[in-house]
Write a protein that holds these residues in place. Structure first.
Motif, PDB file in Angstrom:
ATOM      1  N   ARG A  84     -11.226  13.817  -7.817  1.00  0.00           N
ATOM      2  CA  ARG A  84     -11.368  12.468  -7.310  1.00  0.00           C
ATOM      3  C   ARG A  84      -9.957  11.982  -6.970  1.00  0.00           C
ATOM      4  NH1 ARG A  84     -14.647   7.837 -10.105  1.00  0.00           N
ATOM      5  NH2 ARG A  84     -12.597   7.443 -10.910  1.00  0.00           N
ATOM      6  N   THR A  85      -8.967  12.166  -7.805  1.00  0.00           N
ATOM      7  CA  THR A  85      -7.766  11.246  -7.490  1.00  0.00           C
ATOM      8  C   THR A  85      -7.072  11.959  -6.309  1.00  0.00           C
ATOM      9  OG1 THR A  85      -7.591  10.957  -9.861  1.00  0.00           O
ATOM     10  CG2 THR A  85      -5.627  10.544  -8.663  1.00  0.00           C
ATOM     11  N   GLU A  86      -6.932  13.358  -6.268  1.00  0.00           N
ATOM     12  CA  GLU A  86      -6.459  13.863  -5.185  1.00  0.00           C
ATOM     13  C   GLU A  86      -6.942  13.573  -3.801  1.00  0.00           C
ATOM     14  OE1 GLU A  86      -6.582  18.132  -6.328  1.00  0.00           O
ATOM     15  OE2 GLU A  86      -4.943  18.017  -7.456  1.00  0.00           O
ATOM     16  N   ALA A  87      -8.225  13.411  -3.804  1.00  0.00           N
ATOM     17  CA  ALA A  87      -9.006  13.129  -2.746  1.00  0.00           C
ATOM     18  C   ALA A  87      -8.612  11.758  -2.110  1.00  0.00           C
ATOM     19  CB  ALA A  87     -10.531  13.244  -2.531  1.00  0.00           C
ATOM     20  N   ALA A  88      -8.410  10.922  -3.144  1.00  0.00           N
ATOM     21  CA  ALA A  88      -8.428   9.453  -2.907  1.00  0.00           C
ATOM     22  C   ALA A  88      -6.809   9.348  -2.444  1.00  0.00           C
ATOM     23  CB  ALA A  88      -8.359   8.561  -4.231  1.00  0.00           C
ATOM     24  N   ILE A  89      -5.829   9.934  -2.844  1.00  0.00           N
ATOM     25  CA  ILE A  89      -4.672   9.861  -2.296  1.00  0.00           C
ATOM     26  C   ILE A  89      -4.487  10.567  -0.762  1.00  0.00           C
ATOM     27  CG2 ILE A  89      -2.135  10.957  -2.767  1.00  0.00           C
ATOM     28  CD1 ILE A  89      -2.337  10.770  -5.681  1.00  0.00           C
ATOM     29  N   GLY A  90      -5.195  11.496  -0.549  1.00  0.00           N
ATOM     30  CA  GLY A  90      -5.179  12.044   0.936  1.00  0.00           C
ATOM     31  C   GLY A  90      -5.776  11.044   1.880  1.00  0.00           C
ATOM     32  N   LEU A 108       3.155   5.825  -2.954  1.00  0.00           N
ATOM     33  CA  LEU A 108       4.180   6.598  -3.298  1.00  0.00           C
ATOM     34  C   LEU A 108       4.289   6.687  -4.944  1.00  0.00           C
ATOM     35  CD1 LEU A 108       7.316   5.264  -1.064  1.00  0.00           C
ATOM     36  CD2 LEU A 108       5.986   7.602  -1.068  1.00  0.00           C
ATOM     37  N   VAL A 109       3.508   5.800  -5.751  1.00  0.00           N
ATOM     38  CA  VAL A 109       3.733   6.019  -7.324  1.00  0.00           C
ATOM     39  C   VAL A 109       2.353   6.291  -7.797  1.00  0.00           C
ATOM     40  CG1 VAL A 109       5.322   4.206  -7.254  1.00  0.00           C
ATOM     41  CG2 VAL A 109       3.060   3.529  -7.540  1.00  0.00           C
ATOM     42  N   SER A 110       1.577   6.819  -6.714  1.00  0.00           N
ATOM     43  CA  SER A 110       0.036   7.391  -7.297  1.00  0.00           C
ATOM     44  C   SER A 110       0.237   8.905  -7.621  1.00  0.00           C
ATOM     45  CB  SER A 110      -0.821   7.137  -6.139  1.00  0.00           C
ATOM     46  OG  SER A 110      -0.453   7.995  -5.098  1.00  0.00           O
ATOM     47  N   PRO A 111       1.089   9.689  -7.308  1.00  0.00           N
ATOM     48  CA  PRO A 111       1.015  10.851  -7.896  1.00  0.00           C
ATOM     49  C   PRO A 111       1.408  10.915  -9.357  1.00  0.00           C
ATOM     50  CG  PRO A 111       2.439  11.021  -5.595  1.00  0.00           C
ATOM     51  CD  PRO A 111       2.070   9.419  -6.285  1.00  0.00           C
ATOM     52  N   MET A 112       1.880   9.864  -9.789  1.00  0.00           N
ATOM     53  CA  MET A 112       1.739   9.775 -11.569  1.00  0.00           C
ATOM     54  C   MET A 112       0.856   9.702 -12.208  1.00  0.00           C
ATOM     55  SD  MET A 112       5.258   7.355 -11.954  1.00  0.00           S
ATOM     56  CE  MET A 112       4.825   5.878 -10.979  1.00  0.00           C
ATOM     57  N   ALA A 113      -0.373   9.371 -11.547  1.00  0.00           N
ATOM     58  CA  ALA A 113      -1.703   9.317 -12.092  1.00  0.00           C
ATOM     59  C   ALA A 113      -2.172  10.613 -12.088  1.00  0.00           C
ATOM     60  CB  ALA A 113      -2.906   8.706 -11.157  1.00  0.00           C
ATOM     61  N   LEU A 114      -1.582  11.677 -11.532  1.00  0.00           N
ATOM     62  CA  LEU A 114      -2.045  13.093 -11.536  1.00  0.00           C
ATOM     63  C   LEU A 114      -1.342  13.681 -12.720  1.00  0.00           C
ATOM     64  CD1 LEU A 114      -2.040  14.061  -7.665  1.00  0.00           C
ATOM     65  CD2 LEU A 114      -3.836  13.655  -9.450  1.00  0.00           C
ATOM     66  N   ASP A 115      -0.356  13.282 -13.608  1.00  0.00           N
ATOM     67  CA  ASP A 115       0.373  13.734 -14.395  1.00  0.00           C
ATOM     68  C   ASP A 115      -0.362  14.585 -15.679  1.00  0.00           C
ATOM     69  OD1 ASP A 115       2.729  13.361 -13.344  1.00  0.00           O
ATOM     70  OD2 ASP A 115       3.158  11.698 -14.439  1.00  0.00           O
ATOM     71  N   SER A 116      -1.616  13.812 -16.065  1.00  0.00           N
ATOM     72  CA  SER A 116      -2.623  13.989 -17.078  1.00  0.00           C
ATOM     73  C   SER A 116      -3.865  15.247 -16.586  1.00  0.00           C
ATOM     74  CB  SER A 116      -3.384  12.925 -17.396  1.00  0.00           C
ATOM     75  OG  SER A 116      -4.269  12.380 -16.680  1.00  0.00           O
ATOM     76  N   GLY A 121      -9.895   5.660  -6.540  1.00  0.00           N
ATOM     77  CA  GLY A 121      -9.757   7.134  -6.999  1.00  0.00           C
ATOM     78  C   GLY A 121      -8.774   7.495  -8.156  1.00  0.00           C
ATOM     79  N   ILE A 122      -8.069   6.398  -8.262  1.00  0.00           N
ATOM     80  CA  ILE A 122      -7.076   6.590  -9.644  1.00  0.00           C
ATOM     81  C   ILE A 122      -7.841   6.295 -10.736  1.00  0.00           C
ATOM     82  CG2 ILE A 122      -5.053   5.712 -10.817  1.00  0.00           C
ATOM     83  CD1 ILE A 122      -3.685   5.702  -7.977  1.00  0.00           C
ATOM     84  N   GLY A 123      -8.950   5.150 -10.614  1.00  0.00           N
ATOM     85  CA  GLY A 123      -9.635   4.981 -11.967  1.00  0.00           C
ATOM     86  C   GLY A 123      -9.286   3.398 -12.220  1.00  0.00           C
ATOM     87  N   ALA A 171       0.883  -1.133   0.172  1.00  0.00           N
ATOM     88  CA  ALA A 171       0.148   0.020   0.019  1.00  0.00           C
ATOM     89  C   ALA A 171       0.722   1.331  -0.049  1.00  0.00           C
ATOM     90  CB  ALA A 171      -1.031  -0.019   1.043  1.00  0.00           C
ATOM     91  N   ALA A 172       1.942   1.184   0.721  1.00  0.00           N
ATOM     92  CA  ALA A 172       2.980   2.295   0.726  1.00  0.00           C
ATOM     93  C   ALA A 172       3.538   2.675  -0.668  1.00  0.00           C
ATOM     94  CB  ALA A 172       3.906   2.263   1.913  1.00  0.00           C
ATOM     95  N   PHE A 173       3.881   1.605  -1.259  1.00  0.00           N
ATOM     96  CA  PHE A 173       4.367   1.679  -2.453  1.00  0.00           C
ATOM     97  C   PHE A 173       3.598   2.081  -3.780  1.00  0.00           C
ATOM     98  CE2 PHE A 173       5.293  -0.174  -6.656  1.00  0.00           C
ATOM     99  CZ  PHE A 173       6.324   0.342  -6.955  1.00  0.00           C
TER     100      PHE A 173
END
Length: 135
Positions: free
Chosen positions: A76-82, A59-67, A131-133, A54-56
């Motif tokens: 929704r993705t930002e809220a899911a990461i928080g 850590l790699v989930s901000p790449m989902a915000l590149d687009s 949240g990422i989709g 889950a920690a890994f």
């Protein structure tokens, strides 16, 4: 001169009650169940690797915000990461929770409480993936 006579006081003692009848002022502590530590230990050993995954993913989930852009917001993705971060922190903190109830209450309570860190960790992974989709 004669001394006045003292009244005679009888020195009768009451017999002490037997130990089984005497009130006990020290509370007897119940013994913990045998092998009470197995359920919390297994819970921690199962939850820790899942928490590392889950920690890994976190850590790699901000790449989902590149687009994400002004035309394509990713709220929704930002809220899911928080939310995932909060759930994962709660899962790490809850690793110590099962030890006390398992020792004091019993095996069933210990097993149930040992599932708490694993459940929080799986909820954090599910929240992140949804949240990422991927969900």
């Amino acid at each position: 001169m004669s001394t006045p006579a003292r009244p005679q006081v009888s020195q009768q003692t009451t017999p002490a009650p037997p130990p089984s009848v005497a009130p006990s002022f020290v509370a007897e502590r119940p013994q913990p169940p045998r092998k009470w530590w197995i359920a919390p230990l297994v819970g921690v050993l199962v939850a820790l690797p899942v928490q590392l995954v889950a920690a890994f993913l976190l850590l790699v989930s901000p790449m989902a915000l590149d687009s994400c852009s002004a035309a394509n917001p990713c709220g929704r993705t930002e809220a899911a990461i928080g939310t995932t971060l909060i759930l994962l922190l709660l899962a790490v903190l809850s690793l110590g929770v099962p030890w006390y109830p398992a020792k004091r209450k019993g095996l069933g309570v210990g097993i149930g409480m040992s599932l708490l860190p694993l459940g929080l960790t799986l909820a954090s992974i599910g929240t992140l993936l949804f949240g990422i989709g991927f969900g």
